[in-house]
Design an enzyme around this catalytic site. Structure first.
Site, PDB file in Angstrom:
ATOM      1  N   ASP A 101      46.091  32.654  29.622  1.00 55.05           N
ATOM      2  CA  ASP A 101      45.942  32.168  30.985  1.00 55.05           C
ATOM      3  C   ASP A 101      45.055  30.925  30.944  1.00 55.05           C
ATOM      4  OD1 ASP A 101      45.782  32.275  33.887  1.00 55.05           O
ATOM      5  OD2 ASP A 101      46.137  34.435  33.688  1.00 55.05           O
ATOM      6  N   ASP A 208      47.089  28.746  35.915  1.00 49.13           N
ATOM      7  CA  ASP A 208      46.579  29.193  37.204  1.00 49.13           C
ATOM      8  C   ASP A 208      46.682  28.064  38.240  1.00 49.13           C
ATOM      9  OD1 ASP A 208      44.954  31.519  38.351  1.00 49.13           O
ATOM     10  OD2 ASP A 208      43.648  29.839  38.870  1.00 49.13           O
ATOM     11  N   ASP A 332      47.570  39.965  41.656  1.00 48.02           N
ATOM     12  CA  ASP A 332      47.176  39.538  43.006  1.00 48.02           C
ATOM     13  C   ASP A 332      48.028  40.187  44.083  1.00 48.02           C
ATOM     14  OD1 ASP A 332      45.304  37.708  41.945  1.00 48.02           O
ATOM     15  OD2 ASP A 332      46.838  36.153  41.763  1.00 48.02           O
TER      16      ASP A 332
END
Ligand code: NOJ
Length: 547
Positions: A101, A208, A332
């Site tokens: 990530d 991200d 999320d």
């Protein structure tokens, strides 16, 4: 075809996957890299192509790693660089790719760049971040905000720094100051961070909030959102036209892509929440994201017609050469099994794993893990803590609970003595990997069968898709075909009613054979093209080559 096109991506939220003991033999209730290594055989048994690991870098953990304090190291909570190298080697030895990530939009306030930047107005790194004077006017400076921008986590996007008398900008937590990509040194520094991991052998990045990386140069106020509900939170009352998808973002992404292209077979998938037409621009001309995440299965109503229409729209909007992808959940978003219920969770996996394009699967969805209600006193999510009034709706802890491996105390996630960082689901003694491994009709067995079929069949892992109207309310059907091989018809019943499928009518007389049902019962007969289908069932039928 590339590995990231044909293989399934499996997202690991490392805090919650597997805790292993540290050097002193003590488990701390937080998952780690050695824990992932222990579970690589399991991951391989899922027939996936890659694991994406949410951030594992040094971080004060205000946003559980999405606040990076050092892009080129491993948080001691997760292990060491040596552990990471071992994970990479062991994953590669099993044919699994590893995606990290990358969080380039913001750093932690503890990152050395921000420490320097905030130290004085004339520090050479001051403008690595977005600083602004208080607006002119009366009142204390900390009340005179530079503009009307809001954070995704609730609250204004500016935090006042009294020692230097300016505000810094952040769209998430105040501990996540945003980098200023208009400063000429910032992007090259971030590209070097990418090279650090690519040189070690990492196969790619999930990036991200990539569409937010550039902000309006003049920091203009965002206009009101005419569609906002009267009780909408301030963030939803404005249109985010100056904080995301800002002109110039594509130049940045092209430079990131160029770094990936310095290496063989590396990729990036961008986290982007935008309407379809805007989303598609992030493929560039094959020189930006290899894939911008397609999150629509998360937001759309769970309705056969709506989803069928969306598949057509998405496929129709792809630019030439743009490779599709599909996502059912992530850290999320509420768990798919909770959103659609346990019966439809099986249909959902069949959908995800038979659509055209790369599927991304969230850990635990393969055993139907559900959201875990977490009392506010145990809330960890910074976004939820800042917005207690919407905690029950938007809180992200429920989908981040520990993986349910077996029926032992703490579900095999950590030792019985340790306290998991988030509570385990109440049903872990029955819903767990060990129990489902021994059950030939479990969701895990279905997942493996689907993933194995997808891997084995070119029509499923690279073939064309065509949505077919069977004329049955609540039923979605599509055909997958590849040149020179068998094709497949996928029929998904989104409702509880039984239906009789007339496949001859739908397919113009091709012979069909049931390959897989979500019920995993092999004995269904297709006679003269007629097949009964149960409520909440999905089926995959083979279409023999026709000519
Ligand atoms: C998106 C990530 O998925 C989310 O978990 C995080 O809080 C924000 N970006 C900020 O990094």
């Amino acid at each position: 075809m590339h590995w990231w096109q044909t293989g399934i991506i499996y997202q690991i939220y490392p805090r919650s996957f597997q805790d292993s003991s540290n050097a002193n033999g003590i488990a701390d209730g937080v998952g780690d890299l050695n824990g992932i290594i222990r579970r690589l055989d399991y991951l391989q048994s899922l027939h996936i192509g890659a694991i994406w690991i949410s951030p594992i870098f040094p971080s004060p953990m205000h946003d559980f790693g999405y606040d990076v304090a050092d892009y080129c190291d491993i948080h001691p909570l997760f292990g060491t660089l040596a552990d990471f190298d071992r994970l990479l080697a062991e994953a590669h030895a099993r044919g699994l790719r590893v995606i990290l990530d990358l969080v380039p939009n913001h750093t932690s306030e503890e990152h050395a760049w921000f420490v320097e930047s905030r130290s004085s107005r004339d520090n050479p790194r001051r403008d690595y971040y977005i600083w602004r004077d208080p607006a002119p006017g009366d009142g204390p400076p900390e009340t005179r905000l530079p503009n009307n921008w809001q954070t995704h986590f609730g609250g204004v996007a500016w935090t006042y720094d009294a020692p230097t008398g300016q505000f810094y900008m952040h769209q998430f937590h105040r501990s996540q100051p945003e980098l200023n990509y208009r400063h000429p040194e910032v992007l090259p520094a971030m590209l070097d961070n990418m090279r650090f991991w690519l040189d070690r052998g990492v196969d790619g990045f999930r990036v991200d909030v990539i569409w937010l990386m550039l902000k309006d140069a003049e920091l203009r106020d965002e206009p009101p959102n005419p569609d906002a509900a009267p009780d909408a939170r301030p963030f939803d009352r404005i249109q985010h036209i100056y904080t995301g998808d800002v002109a110039g973002i594509h130049d940045i992404i092209r430079q990131m892509r160029a770094v990936l292209d310095e290496y063989d077979e590396r990729m990036m998938v961008g986290e982007i929440y935008l309407p379809l037409e805007r989303l598609m621009t992030y493929y560039g001309n094959g020189d930006e994201c290899h894939m911008p995440f397609n999150f629509q299965l998360i937001g759309l109503p769970w309705d056969a017609r709506v989803i069928g229409d969306y598949i057509r729209a998405y496929e129709g909007a792809l630019p030439p050469g743009g490779w599709p992808n599909w996502v059912l959940g992530n850290h999320d978003q509420h768990r798919i099994a909770t959103r659609v219920g346990p019966a439809q969770a099986r249909v959902a996996q069949m959908l995800l794993l038979t659509l055209r394009g790369t599927p991304t699967c969230y850990y635990g969805d393969e055993i139907g893990m559900e959201d875990v209600a977490i009392p506010f006193e145990r809330c960890m999510d910074p976004a939820a803590l800042q917005q207690p009034e919407t905690y029950e709706i938007w809180g992200r802890d429920p989908e981040r609970t520990p993986m349910q491996w077996d029926a032992s105390p703490n579900a095999g996630f950590t030792t019985p003595e340790a306290t998991p960082w988030l509570p385990l689901a109440a049903d872990y003694a029955t819903r767990n990997v060990a129990a489902q491994e021994n059950d030939p009709t479990s969701l895990l067995s279905l997942y493996r069968a689907l993933a194995a079929l997808r891997r084995a069949e070119p029509a499923l892992n690279r073939g064309a898709i065509e949505v077919i109207d069977l004329g049955i309310e609540g039923v979605l059907a599509y055909r997958r075909t590849a040149e020179g091989g068998d094709g497949f018809l996928v029929v998904l019943n989104f409702g509880e009613e039984m239906h009789e499928l007339n496949l001859h009518q739908a397919l113009g007389g091709q012979a069909t054979e049931l390959v897989l049902s979500t019920e995993l019962i092999p004995s269904r007969v297709v006679t003269e093209g007629i097949m009964a289908m149960n409520g909440n069932e999905g089926v995959i039928l083979r279409l023999r080559q026709w000519g």
